[in-house]
Structure formats: structure tokens, C-alpha cells
Write an enzyme that holds these catalytic residues in place. Structure first.
Site, PDB file in Angstrom:
ATOM      1  CD  GLU A 168      25.955 -19.292  -6.540  1.00 15.52           C
ATOM      2  OE1 GLU A 168      27.183 -19.226  -6.376  1.00 15.52           O
ATOM      3  OE2 GLU A 168      25.349 -18.768  -7.492  1.00 15.52           O
ATOM      4  CB  ALA A 169      21.389 -17.240  -2.019  1.00 15.79           C
TER       5      ALA A 169
END
Length: 495
Positions: A168-169
Site C-alpha cells: 500500500e505504501a
């Protein structure tokens, strides 16, 4: 008379040659696809199944530019009604049905002959990561219902999955650098170049259940668990990426309330981060229904408690600050909180999602200083609740939480990520760049469809275009010569 005929022929040939030259020049300067409506357009869809809500993003790109950069554009965004999919554990059918209206809206936009080939993904983030940790079978059943509904649509649905925190990051980092064209650029001279890594920006994401930070550090990454490695356009990137589970806005608020519940001196919970005069009822079952909040009691003697706001920003700051374990870093410079490693950051950062929405509400997204941000948040938190309600009649749903969220953002960015007076201006609070929403979804789709190649793009398209232009010019000159020959024949042929 023959002399006049030759003058006429000369003028005709000269005019035709000029026309063909102009046509050739236009074809060199203008992409043939602009003239003839080509090439074809492709589409892709990604559901962002967050902890508090789900959004659908539709992307499009020219079919012959799959490996170019900066050519994917956002065609549609749609927010699904209702909460995040992790909240449908007791209403499984509607976990999938809640997505149907956005799918129908998307398919109304995408040409029907493109439906079957449109790749469609659903990525779930921290809300589902928490549910899987709490009850994996419930998470599986939600995905089954979603797959059942999305599988009914005539698209190339490629499944639903839970993203890891580092994915996600790092996908957020890919998205922002992709749309800013800091990964690769196509120059006017027709060359692909890699921009200086100094042009690359970091990504700051804040959701309901987690917070993400990702950037390209100057040196090596000491902790392998935070190292996201990519090969993009022929270049290797080692990106620092970390996701702080339970540090999203909603989970942070629950952790704050739990601490206030445990330290209360009466049956009323007084929250300094809620505006003075605000009242609510807190369900203890809901409060403890998350792995982020651990109950110190095996059974609660009461089911709910009354909560009252006191509107005290100093006490609010202290209460939120206590949610971070800064002492775990033991004075290390390469550490944020809770003992989490972070190398020295540098360069510009884009802060989106919850960062943007909260600061946009407070009119703090136009480059204001850290001093102004602090002052604004402090003043807002002290406004009585009735005055806040009257001032923002359209913000009913989350109005009570803006003070809490804003105070949390200040602490996370300064004490946590270590932005200060000098580097605060490096943060750009933004929702979109060039009409495309900033988030992890575009980076995810690019990765899943292999639209960002590992190797640098080649000039195949330019070469084929040159051949096409040469062919058109040859055809134009042939026509000119034919016209000229015909004219000459008409004027000089015997009767």
C-alpha cells in the site's frame, strides 16, 4: 498558346507540390492518431476497499502507448454507499451489492465492446487486514460475496485481495511519481531520459485504519522489512516504505477513547479533543471490536458510556501524544516511534487522503507555515460545538472528529516523521495531480497489468510512425505527379 499552356501546367504542379509539402509537414508535426481518431483506448478499474469506505477508479490509456509514461488518465471515480467492506461481517450480501452502483456507472462510461477486456481489481487495505487478524473466516466470506457480485459483470475481473502494508505504501509512491513524470520523461528531441532522483517525491497516506510513508532515501535502507525494491524503466529503485497499522484516523480515535475510558473518574468520559458542549454515547462493544484496542477487563460492567467534549487543545495534544511510544526509539535519529526504523528523509512529499481532507477543511492546504497550522488547529479546537455545527451545516457526519484528526496529524508529521519549521514547506497537501487522484490504486493497476516495464521504452512507435509518414508522403507525391501528367496530356495531346 503553348507557352500559356506550359505556364498553367507549371502553376498546377507548383500548387500541388506545395499542398503535398504542407500535408507532409502536418503529418510530421501531428500524431496521425489525432487526425484519424486512432489509436484505440483501453480501460482498467480498481476498487479501493478502505477501512471506512470503498471507491472505484476507472483509468484509460491509448492502446499503442502501453509502455510510455504519463499517459494513463483517470476517467471516473465513484464512492460506494455505506461503510468499508470490513464492516459487513453481519450483512455479507450487501458487502458485494454495495459495489454494484459504481460498477454500473463505470460500464456506462466504458464502450460496450471494451467491457470484456477491461481488467478489474479490488484491493483491500488496513480494515480488512485487521479483520483477517481478528477473524480470517469472516474476511474470506466477505471476499466470496464480493467475487460473486463482481463476477456477474462482463469485465475481466481478476479477483479481490488484501494488500500488505508495504505494498500500500509503495504503490502510493509509484502513483505520485508516475503522474508527476519523475520516473522517466520523453524529451522533445525524441529521447527517453531518467530525471534526477532529486525530482522524485515521497508519499504520505492516511486512511481510517493505517498510515503510510514512502520515499527514496539518499543512502541504503538498513531494515530489509521496509525496503520495497522495483525495477522501473530500466532503473532499480530501493524505496523506503512502511505502514503503521492502527494509526489510521478511526483506529487512532478508538485508541484515544479507550485510554480516556480507562482513566475516567466518573461514568462520564470527558474528551478534550471534542468541542465543548459536544455529547455522544460510546458503545463499549464497538470500541473494543478491533485488534487495535485491547480491553483490560474480561467483561464490561456497562454497555455504554456518555462522552462529553471539553474543547481543551492542550489536553488534547497530550492525550494524542501519549498514543505514540516515542521512548522506544531510545534517542535514535533513524527511528520514528514504537521502535520503527526510518532513514533520513529528504525532498518534497505529497500528503493525501486523510491528510488532505482534514487540512483542506481547515484551509491549510495552500502552503501555510507550521506555526500557522498549529495556531489554526488550536483555535478551531476551542470553538464551542454549537458554533461549529452552525458554521458547517454540510459537514455533519465527521464534523466532531476534525479537531482530533488535525491534532493527530500535527503530532504524526512533526514528532513522528520529524518534519519541522524548516521542512514543513516540503509537504504538499493534495488530492489530485493533473486530474488524477493520488493514492495507491493507480500504482497497483500499473503493477498488476505490467504497464510499467522493467526496461526502458524503445522507439518502435516513433520508427513505425516515420515509415507511415514516408508512405503518406510518397502517396501524395504520386498523386501530384499523376495530376501533372494528366494536365500535360490534356494540353499537349493531339486532337
Amino acid at each position: 498558346m503553348g507557352h500559356n499552356h506550359r505556364d498553367v501546367v507549371f502553376i498546377v504542379l507548383l500548387g500541388a507540390t506545395i499542398i503535398s509539402g504542407v500535408i507532409a509537414l502536418i503529418l510530421f508535426l501531428v500524431d496521425g492518431s489525432d487526425i484519424f481518431g486512432l489509436p484505440d483506448t483501453k480501460y482498467g478499474m480498481v476498487f479501493d476497499a478502505g477501512s471506512s469506505h470503498t471507491s472505484l477508479y476507472v483509468y484509460k490509456w491509448p492502446a499503442d502507448k502501453t509502455n510510455d509514461t504519463g499517459i494513463v488518465s483517470q476517467a471516473l471515480s465513484c464512492d460506494a454507499e455505506g461503510p468499508g467492506i470490513s464492516d459487513y461481517v453481519n450483512d455479507l450480501v450487501n458487502a458485494g451489492e454495495s459495489l454494484r452502483p459504481c460498477m454500473e456507472k463505470a460500464l456506462a462510461l466504458i464502450p460496450e465492446d471494451k467491457h470484456q477486456e477491461t481488467p478489474t481489481f479490488l484491493g483491500a487495505t488496513a480494515g480488512m487486514r485487521l479483520l483477517r487478524e481478528k477473524n480470517s473466516s469472516q474476511a474470506d466470506r466477505i471476499f466470496e460475496e464480493i467475487t460473486k457480485v463482481l463476477g456477474q459483470f462482463p469485465v475481466n475481473f481478476q479477483g479481490a485481495q488484501i494488500l500488505t502494508g508495504i505494498d500500500e505504501a509503495s504503490f502510493g509512491w509509484i502513483t505520485i511519481n508516475y503522474i508527476l513524470e519523475t520516473l522517466v520523461k520523453y524529451t522533445f528531441s525524441g529521447e527517453w531520459i531518467q530525471p534526477s532522483t532529486a525530482e522524485m517525491v515521497g508519499a504520505l497516506d492516511l486512511g481510517g485504519a493505517s498510515a503510510q510513508i514512502s520515499f527514496l532515501p539518499l543512502g541504503r535502507i538498513a531494515d530489509p522489512s521496509t525496503n520495497a525494491i522495483f525495477r522501473l524503466y530500466g532503473y532499480n529503485y530501493s524505496v523506503y516504505a512502511h505502514s503503521y497499522l492502527c494509526y489510521g484516523q478511526n483506529q487512532m480515535e478508538k485508541r484515544l477513547l479507550e485510554r480516556l475510558v480507562q482513566t475516567r473518574t466518573s461514568e462520564v468520559v470527558r474528551n478534550p479533543c471534542y468541542h465543548g458542549g459536544y455529547e455522544d454515547t460510546l458503545s463499549l462493544a464497538d470500541l473494543y471490536d478491533t485488534p487495535c484496542v485491547q480491553s483490560s477487563q474480561t467483561s464490561q460492567p456497562v454497555q455504554s458510556l456518555k462522552v462529553e467534549g471539553t474543547g481543551n487543545p492542550e489536553a488534547c495534544y497530550s492525550a494524542v501524544y501519549s498514543l505514540f511510544n516515542f521512548s522506544a526509539c531510545l534517542g535514535r535519529e533513524d527511528c520514528t516511534f514504537d521502535g520503527i526504523y526510518q532513514p533520513q528523509k529528504h525532498g518534497q512529499f505529497y500528503a493525501f487522503s486523510g491528510f488532505y481532507y482534514t487540512f483542506h477543511f481547515l484551509n491549510l492546504t495552500d502552503g501555510q507555515s507550521l506555526h500557522t497550522a498549529n495556531e489554526t488547529v488550536w483555535e478551531f479546537c476551542q470553538i464551542p460545538w454549537k458554533q461549529v455545527e452552525a458554521s458547517y451545516p454540510e459537514e455533519k457526519q465527521r464534523l466532531y472528529a476534525y479537531c482530533t484528526n488535525a491534532m493527530y496529524i500535527l503530532i504524526l508529521l512533526t514528532s513522528g516523521y520529524k518534519f519541522d519549521d524548516g521542512t514543513w514547506s516540503d509537504i504538499h497537501f493534495s488530492k489530485q495531480v493533473a486530474g488524477t487522484d493520488i493514492g495507491w490504486t493507480l500504482g497497483y493497476m500499473l503493477n498488476m497489468t505490467n504497464m510499467i516495464p522493467a526496461e526502458a521504452p524503445v522507439l518502435q512507435r516513433a520508427e513505425s510512425f516515420s515509415v507511415w509518414v514516408a508512405g503518406v508522403i510518397f502517396l501524395a507525391l504520386t498523386i501530384v505527379m499523376s495530376i501533372g501528367s494528366g494536365v500535360i496530356y490534356c494540353f499537349w495531346s493531339p486532337d
